[in-house]
Scaffold this active site. Structure first.
Site, PDB file in Angstrom:
ATOM      1  CB  SER A 133      36.179  26.307  11.649  1.00  0.00           C
ATOM      2  OG  SER A 133      35.980  27.616  11.169  1.00  0.00           O
ATOM      3  CE1 TYR A 146      31.982  27.596  15.107  1.00  0.00           C
ATOM      4  CE2 TYR A 146      33.830  28.705  14.068  1.00  0.00           C
ATOM      5  CZ  TYR A 146      32.812  27.771  14.020  1.00  0.00           C
ATOM      6  OH  TYR A 146      32.639  27.004  12.888  1.00  0.00           O
TER       7      TYR A 146
HETATM    8  P1  NAD Z   1      24.141  23.366  11.402  1.00  0.00           P
HETATM    9  O1  NAD Z   1      23.593  24.324  12.398  1.00  0.00           O
HETATM   10  O2  NAD Z   1      23.511  23.271  10.053  1.00  0.00           O
HETATM   11  O3  NAD Z   1      24.168  21.896  12.022  1.00  0.00           O
HETATM   12  C1  NAD Z   1      24.544  21.670  13.350  1.00  0.00           C
HETATM   13  C2  NAD Z   1      24.169  20.268  13.729  1.00  0.00           C
HETATM   14  O4  NAD Z   1      24.559  20.055  15.084  1.00  0.00           O
HETATM   15  C3  NAD Z   1      22.657  19.986  13.651  1.00  0.00           C
HETATM   16  O5  NAD Z   1      22.454  18.652  13.257  1.00  0.00           O
HETATM   17  C4  NAD Z   1      22.226  20.191  15.101  1.00  0.00           C
HETATM   18  O6  NAD Z   1      21.024  19.514  15.431  1.00  0.00           O
HETATM   19  C5  NAD Z   1      23.427  19.605  15.825  1.00  0.00           C
HETATM   20  N1  NAD Z   1      23.529  20.055  17.203  1.00  0.00           N
HETATM   21  C6  NAD Z   1      23.463  21.322  17.660  1.00  0.00           C
HETATM   22  N2  NAD Z   1      23.595  21.331  18.995  1.00  0.00           N
HETATM   23  C7  NAD Z   1      23.749  20.040  19.370  1.00  0.00           C
HETATM   24  C8  NAD Z   1      23.921  19.391  20.629  1.00  0.00           C
HETATM   25  N3  NAD Z   1      23.975  20.089  21.781  1.00  0.00           N
HETATM   26  N4  NAD Z   1      24.050  18.052  20.645  1.00  0.00           N
HETATM   27  C9  NAD Z   1      23.983  17.337  19.490  1.00  0.00           C
HETATM   28  N5  NAD Z   1      23.825  17.895  18.282  1.00  0.00           N
HETATM   29  C10 NAD Z   1      23.711  19.229  18.234  1.00  0.00           C
HETATM   30  O7  NAD Z   1      25.674  23.745  11.301  1.00  0.00           O
HETATM   31  P2  NAD Z   1      26.793  23.464  10.186  1.00  0.00           P
HETATM   32  O8  NAD Z   1      27.108  24.760   9.554  1.00  0.00           O
HETATM   33  O9  NAD Z   1      26.460  22.293   9.365  1.00  0.00           O
HETATM   34  O10 NAD Z   1      28.024  23.145  11.144  1.00  0.00           O
HETATM   35  C11 NAD Z   1      28.544  21.847  11.346  1.00  0.00           C
HETATM   36  C12 NAD Z   1      29.971  21.974  11.800  1.00  0.00           C
HETATM   37  O11 NAD Z   1      30.732  22.645  10.805  1.00  0.00           O
HETATM   38  C13 NAD Z   1      30.154  22.779  13.099  1.00  0.00           C
HETATM   39  O12 NAD Z   1      31.151  22.172  13.897  1.00  0.00           O
HETATM   40  C14 NAD Z   1      30.634  24.125  12.583  1.00  0.00           C
HETATM   41  O13 NAD Z   1      31.376  24.816  13.540  1.00  0.00           O
HETATM   42  C15 NAD Z   1      31.466  23.687  11.406  1.00  0.00           C
HETATM   43  N6  NAD Z   1      31.713  24.732  10.425  1.00  0.00           N
HETATM   44  C16 NAD Z   1      30.687  25.329   9.774  1.00  0.00           C
HETATM   45  C17 NAD Z   1      30.984  26.317   8.846  1.00  0.00           C
HETATM   46  C18 NAD Z   1      29.899  27.022   8.080  1.00  0.00           C
HETATM   47  O14 NAD Z   1      30.227  28.009   7.395  1.00  0.00           O
HETATM   48  N7  NAD Z   1      28.666  26.578   8.114  1.00  0.00           N
HETATM   49  C19 NAD Z   1      32.308  26.677   8.597  1.00  0.00           C
HETATM   50  C20 NAD Z   1      33.323  26.040   9.281  1.00  0.00           C
HETATM   51  C21 NAD Z   1      33.015  25.054  10.196  1.00  0.00           C
END
Ligand code: NAD
Length: 251
Positions: A133, A146
């Site tokens: 991130s 986080y």
């Molecule tokens: P999201 O909430 O859309 O997806 C999260 C996924 O993780 C889902 O498939 C969920 O079912 C799964 N998950 C949650 N808890 C779990 C567990 N205990 N075991 C197995 N699977 C689990 O989130 P996203 O925004 O797509 O985030 C994905 C990654 O990207 C994360 O690591 C997040 O920190 C990172 N990220 C997101 C952003 C953003 O702005 N959305 C920015 C930077 C980094």
């Protein structure tokens, strides 16, 4: 389809960024193993769309990760993407949320990686891509767990890149800025509370304020970067932290 014959496990791929990465790898011919939670019907649609298998393993549980990796067998591409967020001032931060975030965002990647690496080494080829991130490079208030987890995964990625440097296996981070996914939507109410702002103020004055482009990153753009990191031409790209954040960390 340069990834035909390669097997890719993408954690947290029933939603958001992970799903976009799985779709992008599938479009290049990779066989996909999905992981994550969701309604059975929705997951069935995804496995059909991507001709994929699915593991519902809870990645905060080391035993469940071991089971998932055993079931998956050797994988060529490992995308450690599952993650969660909690927004609260440090003095109010629930310790159980701290533990869960560190377990999912950081420790899970250690476990999947240690299980996946022997077969990658044996094959003489592998790609480990960790969704970090912008918060692996910089911090925002109220996201102590986080930010700690994401700085941690950046350090972990550099370490395994060095350990694997002569094996044909690369390890890199992708570091998105704000991507419009359920994870971001879910933190808006807590951010409103922690900062005393309206929803619109959170979106414009907290989230997009960070990104000089004033646009959310699209999940498909992250998918394209993951595909790039799998290309044969990127064999010397390892230990890097790839920002895709609309210029956030350039400031
Ligand atoms: P999201 O909430 O859309 O997806 C999260 C996924 O993780 C889902 O498939 C969920 O079912 C799964 N998950 C949650 N808890 C779990 C567990 N205990 N075991 C197995 N699977 C689990 O989130 P996203 O925004 O797509 O985030 C994905 C990654 O990207 C994360 O690591 C997040 O920190 C990172 N990220 C997101 C952003 C953003 O702005 N959305 C920015 C930077 C980094």
């Amino acid at each position: 389809m340069f990834l035909s014959g390669k097997r890719a496990l993408v954690t947290g791929s029933t939603s958001g960024i992970g799903l976009a990465v799985a779709r992008a790898l599938h479009a290049e011919g990779a066989d996909i193993i999905l992981n994550g939670f969701g309604e059975a019907d929705d997951i069935a649609k995804l496995t059909a769309e991507l001709s994929a298998s699915h593991s519902g393993a809870d990645l905060t549980d080391a035993g469940a990760i071991a089971g998932m990796m055993e079931e998956a067998g050797p994988v060529d591409i490992l995308v450690n993407n599952a993650g969660m967020q909690h927004v609260a001032p440090v003095e109010d931060f629930p310790p159980e949320q701290w533990d869960k975030i560190i377990a999912l965002n950081l420790t899970a990647a250690f476990h999947t990686t240690r299980h996946a690496v022997p077969a990658m080494k044996e094959a003489g080829w592998g790609r480990i891509i960790n969704t970090a991130s912008a918060h692996s490079l910089t911090a925002s208030p109220f996201k102590s767990a986080y930010n700690a987890s994401k700085h941690g995964i950046a350090g972990f990625t550099k370490t395994i890149a060095l350990e694997l440097a002569q094996t044909g296996v690369t390890a890199n981070c992708i570091s998105p800025g704000y991507v419009w996914t359920p994870l971001i939507e879910g933190q808006i109410p807590d951010t409103m509370k922690a900062r005393g702002l309206t929803r619109e103020e959170v979106i414009n004055d907290v989230l997009l304020a960070k990104q000089p482009t004033k646009k959310f990153v699209q999940p498909e753009e992250v998918g394209a970067l993951a595909v790039f990191l799998c290309r044969p031409e990127t064999g010397n790209v390892t230990g890097a932290n790839w920002s895709i954040d609309g210029g956030w960390t350039a400031e």
